[in-house]
Design a protein around this motif. Structure first.
Motif, PDB file in Angstrom:
ATOM      1  N   ASN A 105      49.664 -45.268  51.441  1.00 25.82           N
ATOM      2  CA  ASN A 105      50.550 -46.424  51.605  1.00 25.82           C
ATOM      3  C   ASN A 105      49.716 -47.638  51.983  1.00 25.82           C
ATOM      4  N   PRO A 106      48.810 -48.059  51.099  1.00 25.18           N
ATOM      5  CA  PRO A 106      47.905 -49.172  51.433  1.00 25.18           C
ATOM      6  C   PRO A 106      48.660 -50.485  51.584  1.00 25.18           C
ATOM      7  N   THR A 107      48.337 -51.196  52.635  1.00 25.23           N
ATOM      8  CA  THR A 107      49.013 -52.462  52.905  1.00 25.23           C
ATOM      9  C   THR A 107      48.014 -53.593  53.107  1.00 25.23           C
ATOM     10  N   LEU A 108      47.072 -53.386  54.016  1.00 25.39           N
ATOM     11  CA  LEU A 108      46.101 -54.431  54.326  1.00 25.39           C
ATOM     12  C   LEU A 108      44.880 -54.386  53.420  1.00 25.39           C
ATOM     13  N   ARG A 109      44.844 -53.460  52.501  1.00 24.71           N
ATOM     14  CA  ARG A 109      43.748 -53.358  51.534  1.00 24.71           C
ATOM     15  C   ARG A 109      44.331 -53.056  50.154  1.00 24.71           C
ATOM     16  N   LYS A 110      43.460 -53.135  49.150  1.00 25.76           N
ATOM     17  CA  LYS A 110      43.880 -52.754  47.801  1.00 25.76           C
ATOM     18  C   LYS A 110      44.080 -51.242  47.715  1.00 25.76           C
ATOM     19  N   PRO A 111      44.980 -50.789  46.866  1.00 25.63           N
ATOM     20  CA  PRO A 111      45.061 -49.355  46.617  1.00 25.63           C
ATOM     21  C   PRO A 111      43.761 -48.846  45.998  1.00 25.63           C
ATOM     22  N   LYS A 112      43.320 -47.687  46.445  1.00 25.29           N
ATOM     23  CA  LYS A 112      42.109 -47.077  45.895  1.00 25.29           C
ATOM     24  C   LYS A 112      42.515 -46.043  44.851  1.00 25.29           C
ATOM     25  N   THR A 113      41.978 -46.200  43.644  1.00 26.07           N
ATOM     26  CA  THR A 113      42.346 -45.316  42.536  1.00 26.07           C
ATOM     27  C   THR A 113      41.104 -44.686  41.926  1.00 26.07           C
ATOM     28  N   ALA A 114      41.103 -43.359  41.841  1.00 25.15           N
ATOM     29  CA  ALA A 114      40.013 -42.622  41.188  1.00 25.15           C
ATOM     30  C   ALA A 114      40.479 -42.208  39.797  1.00 25.15           C
ATOM     31  N   ILE A 115      39.650 -42.472  38.794  1.00 26.19           N
ATOM     32  CA  ILE A 115      39.926 -42.057  37.418  1.00 26.19           C
ATOM     33  C   ILE A 115      38.910 -40.981  37.051  1.00 26.19           C
ATOM     34  N   LEU A 116      39.406 -39.791  36.699  1.00 24.29           N
ATOM     35  CA  LEU A 116      38.540 -38.645  36.432  1.00 24.29           C
ATOM     36  C   LEU A 116      38.517 -38.335  34.947  1.00 24.29           C
ATOM     37  N   ASN A 117      37.323 -37.997  34.454  1.00 24.66           N
ATOM     38  CA  ASN A 117      37.196 -37.482  33.086  1.00 24.66           C
ATOM     39  C   ASN A 117      35.996 -36.544  33.047  1.00 24.66           C
ATOM     40  N   PHE A 118      36.264 -35.250  33.193  1.00 28.13           N
ATOM     41  CA  PHE A 118      35.205 -34.256  33.265  1.00 28.13           C
ATOM     42  C   PHE A 118      34.812 -33.728  31.887  1.00 28.13           C
ATOM     43  N   VAL A 119      35.334 -34.326  30.805  1.00 22.62           N
ATOM     44  CA  VAL A 119      34.944 -33.950  29.448  1.00 22.62           C
ATOM     45  C   VAL A 119      34.098 -35.065  28.857  1.00 22.62           C
ATOM     46  N   ARG A 120      33.507 -34.809  27.687  1.00 18.57           N
ATOM     47  CA  ARG A 120      32.598 -35.791  27.095  1.00 18.57           C
ATOM     48  C   ARG A 120      33.271 -36.603  25.992  1.00 18.57           C
ATOM     49  N   TYR A 121      34.573 -36.652  25.991  1.00 19.81           N
ATOM     50  CA  TYR A 121      35.311 -37.444  25.014  1.00 19.81           C
ATOM     51  C   TYR A 121      36.429 -38.178  25.741  1.00 19.81           C
ATOM     52  N   HIS A 122      37.235 -38.934  24.986  1.00 18.85           N
ATOM     53  CA  HIS A 122      38.325 -39.744  25.550  1.00 18.85           C
ATOM     54  C   HIS A 122      37.795 -40.830  26.482  1.00 18.85           C
ATOM     55  N   THR A 123      36.575 -41.291  26.226  1.00 20.75           N
ATOM     56  CA  THR A 123      36.033 -42.391  27.043  1.00 20.75           C
ATOM     57  C   THR A 123      36.846 -43.655  26.865  1.00 20.75           C
ATOM     58  N   GLU A 124      37.384 -43.878  25.654  1.00 24.03           N
ATOM     59  CA  GLU A 124      38.205 -45.061  25.441  1.00 24.03           C
ATOM     60  C   GLU A 124      39.501 -44.990  26.247  1.00 24.03           C
ATOM     61  N   VAL A 125      40.014 -43.781  26.496  1.00 28.33           N
ATOM     62  CA  VAL A 125      41.210 -43.638  27.329  1.00 28.33           C
ATOM     63  C   VAL A 125      40.876 -43.997  28.777  1.00 28.33           C
ATOM     64  N   VAL A 126      39.693 -43.610  29.214  1.00 29.88           N
ATOM     65  CA  VAL A 126      39.228 -44.014  30.541  1.00 29.88           C
ATOM     66  C   VAL A 126      39.200 -45.533  30.644  1.00 29.88           C
ATOM     67  N   ALA A 127      38.661 -46.201  29.621  1.00 29.24           N
ATOM     68  CA  ALA A 127      38.576 -47.661  29.632  1.00 29.24           C
ATOM     69  C   ALA A 127      39.961 -48.296  29.672  1.00 29.24           C
ATOM     70  N   VAL A 128      40.903 -47.725  28.941  1.00 34.68           N
ATOM     71  CA  VAL A 128      42.283 -48.229  28.955  1.00 34.68           C
ATOM     72  C   VAL A 128      42.856 -48.146  30.371  1.00 34.68           C
ATOM     73  N   ALA A 129      42.657 -47.003  31.020  1.00 34.34           N
ATOM     74  CA  ALA A 129      43.160 -46.839  32.388  1.00 34.34           C
ATOM     75  C   ALA A 129      42.477 -47.809  33.343  1.00 34.34           C
ATOM     76  N   VAL A 130      41.181 -47.982  33.185  1.00 33.95           N
ATOM     77  CA  VAL A 130      40.438 -48.905  34.054  1.00 33.95           C
ATOM     78  C   VAL A 130      41.028 -50.304  33.967  1.00 33.95           C
ATOM     79  N   PHE A 131      41.207 -50.806  32.750  1.00 32.07           N
ATOM     80  CA  PHE A 131      41.708 -52.179  32.614  1.00 32.07           C
ATOM     81  C   PHE A 131      43.058 -52.350  33.292  1.00 32.07           C
ATOM     82  N   HIS A 132      43.982 -51.440  33.059  1.00 31.34           N
ATOM     83  CA  HIS A 132      45.335 -51.628  33.580  1.00 31.34           C
ATOM     84  C   HIS A 132      45.392 -51.490  35.096  1.00 31.34           C
ATOM     85  N   PHE A 133      44.627 -50.580  35.669  1.00 28.34           N
ATOM     86  CA  PHE A 133      44.653 -50.454  37.122  1.00 28.34           C
ATOM     87  C   PHE A 133      43.908 -51.599  37.801  1.00 28.34           C
ATOM     88  N   VAL A 134      42.869 -52.120  37.158  1.00 24.53           N
ATOM     89  CA  VAL A 134      42.237 -53.326  37.689  1.00 24.53           C
ATOM     90  C   VAL A 134      43.222 -54.491  37.625  1.00 24.53           C
TER      91      VAL A 134
END
Length: 583
Positions: A105-134
């Protein structure tokens, strides 16, 4: 010489050299019966000993058990399993040291979000998630295997931290309010199961690319246990995932889809003095080092038709396209039609799945880029007239999503589509695609698009720009609903009855992004510069909000895109109505 142990069992006749040997041609019946009995006894005893040995030494004899064998077949490193066993101790140590009181329940700081991808593909999906959460003003950290094709250069305008090795997540998992899994459940399920067992106040969102994996009581049990949100990257895959979840008795699991897209800086935007100038995309000395780019890259013009994806006849209709191009080679040369293929040409263990016809390559009708870095990959897509999905089977219309859709959205290059594609990918609009007649083959559709007036082709690019602006807003709405107010960014109210209180900030693409940090290769402002950071970021924010990729010297087209987006988007109007109702 006969073995002594065979003689003892009576299974072999002794040689004449043995004392007492009496020749008996064929041996007596009694002798043969006794020998057979001894042989059967020997086999029974030997079998029992072998079975006992295997039972006691199974682990030593077998390199891995069945589950571990299947795990390795997926390309999942066994190190993940080892690290997962350390999570309980890490959690207990973190609790002893004191967890963040604002965790969950972050209030005085930004929410901290971890994006996981333990495979060697779907890197573009990682990038999509990064942009929207940023964009949602989260403090994002990416944990992945590697970044072999430099996606970090593409997303550098809004994410300068770079990717961290996946091993580090097991040291810091308890620090994040939100955990997003880019490829679920492959290679992530043991870690995810252990994470859920700890009961941390975290929000979990998983992206499912193959809903068949949800056809498991164990996997669905995890989703229900952790109140996990399920995302797909196309509506028809989401509908199929919904069917499976309901059939598994998991109707309460929240599920939706987002359009796979994020902005990219293109070389025609690299003007001196602009914010893009310091981006890796504009460091042209580092671009196209190993390959020769298409002639139109960086000019704002479009040429050739793109087919992207692994050169696999089971995925794309390559064989039929090559055959048709060979049969009409002269006509295609006269029409100045060419095809550019972007994707690997080999399967596992470098097995060649399909040979490209050298005749087409030599004639300039076919060009193949096998392993481009992502920046160059998107530049090629951006320079094409259209993206041809060329699906080889109907699964892409029923239960499987295509990366060609995301390639079109990200690059701003319209798709060649048919009616049945618009039915499955129902967010696509006729104004944003080249809608071909049903009987047309892929090559016939390319010839038809090539014959359209340039203004008509340009109109499709404008329509796609409007669609992208609408989809960005929809993506943000979906993610904010899935997060819930506890896990969203909160701002301090400046006026009114709630002045001084911290309230969730609902964000759309018109909301300025709080860019922080220093871009790669950026030069700091000169000493004494009074230009505020917000003013320096304004051009960057404008480009990202518009989806990027319009190109300098295309102001008129960009204005049309923005006007079309404003006129055509219903998401923003609905959001404003909801805000008015709350007030």
């Amino acid at each position: 010489m006969p073995a002594a142990w065979l003689l003892g069992l009576g299974l072999q006749q002794p040689s004449p050299k043995h004392a007492g040997y009496v020749a008996a041609p064929g041996g007596s019946p009694t002798h043969r019966r006794r020998g057979l009995s001894r042989f059967r006894l020997f086999v029974a005893i030997s079998g029992a000993l072998v079975l006992a040995f295997l039972a006691n030494n199974y682990a030593a004899l077998m390199p891995m058990d069945r589950a571990l064998y299947e795990w390795s077949l997926k390309g999942c490193p066994t190190k993940i399993l080892d690290l997962t066993t350390t999570m309980q101790a890490s959690y207990q140590a973190a609790v002893a040291a004191g967890l963040d009181p604002e965790l969950g329940n972050p209030t005085l700081r930004k929410p901290k979000t971890a994006i996981l991808n333990f495979v060697r593909y779907h890197t573009e999906v990682v990038a999509v998630a990064v942009f929207h959460f940023v964009k949602l003003r989260h403090n994002v950290t990416v944990f992945t295997r590697d970044d072999p094709f430099d996606m970090g250069d593409v997303i550098n305008p809004y994410f300068w931290k770079g990717f961290r090795k996946f091993e580090r997540f097991f040291e810091h998992f308890h620090e994040y309010d939100n955990v997003v899994v880019a490829t679920f459940p492959t290679c992530h399920d043991p870690t995810f199961r252990e994470l859920l067992s700890l009961g941390l106040p975290q929000r979990y969102i998983v992206l499912v690319h193959n809903p068949e994996y949800l056809n498991s009581t164990e996997v669905v049990g995890l989703l229900k246990q952790g109140d996990v949100r399920v995302l797909t990257i196309s509506p028809h895959v989401g509908a199929y995932a919904r069917e499976i979840l309901d059939a598994q008795g998991a109707g309460e699991v929240e599920q939706d889809w987002i359009a796979p897209m994020m902005p990219v800086v293109y070389p025609e935007e690299c003007e001196p003095g602009g914010w893009q100038e310091v981006q890796p995309a504009c460091d042209r000395g580092q671009r196209w080092v190993k390959e020769e780019p298409p002639a139109v890259v960086g000019t704002g013009r479009r040429q050739s038709f793109c087919i992207q994806g692994k050169v696999d006849p089971a995925r794309r209709n390559y064989a039929t396209i090559f055959s048709e191009m060979l049969a009409h080679k002269e006509a295609l040369l006269a029409a100045n039609l060419s095809v550019t293929i972007l994707g690997k040409g080999g399967g596992r263990k470098n097995k060649v799945l399909l040979q490209l016809p050298e005749e087409l390559v030599d004639a300039g009708l076919l060009r193949h880029y096998a392993s481009l870095p992502f920046q160059e990959y998107y530049e090629v897509l951006h320079s094409c007239i259209a993206v041809a999905p060329a699906f080889a089977n109907d699964a892409y219309y029923v239960n499987k999503g295509s990366s060609s859709i995301g390639a079109s959205l990200i690059s701003g290059t319209p798709l060649i589509a048919h009616r049945y594609m618009l039915k499955s990918y129902n967010f696509l609009e006729e104004s944003a695609v080249f809608l071909a007649d049903e009987p047309m083959s892929d090559v016939e559709a390319m010839l038809w698009v090539l014959g359209l007036d340039l203004d008509l082709r340009e109109a499709k690019v404008v329509g796609l720009g409007a669609l992208r602006a609408e989809m960005y807003d929809r993506n943000l709405q979906v993610l904010q609903r899935m997060l819930g107010e506890r896990y969203m960014y909160k701002h301090r109210v400046a006026t009114g009855a709630e002045k001084g209180q911290y309230k969730p900030l609902y964000i759309d693409m018109t909301t300025p992004t709080k860019f922080q940090g220093q871009p790669k290769n950026a030069t700091l402002p000169r000493s004494g510069s009074s230009t505020p950071a917000a003013a320096r970021d304004a051009p960057q924010e404008s480009s990202i909000a518009g989806g990027g990729g319009s190109g300098s010297g295309k102001a008129g087209r960009q204005a049309k895109v923005e006007a079309a987006a404003q006129a055509g988007s219903g998401w923003e109007q609905a959001r404003r109505r909801r805000l008015q109702q709350r007030r």
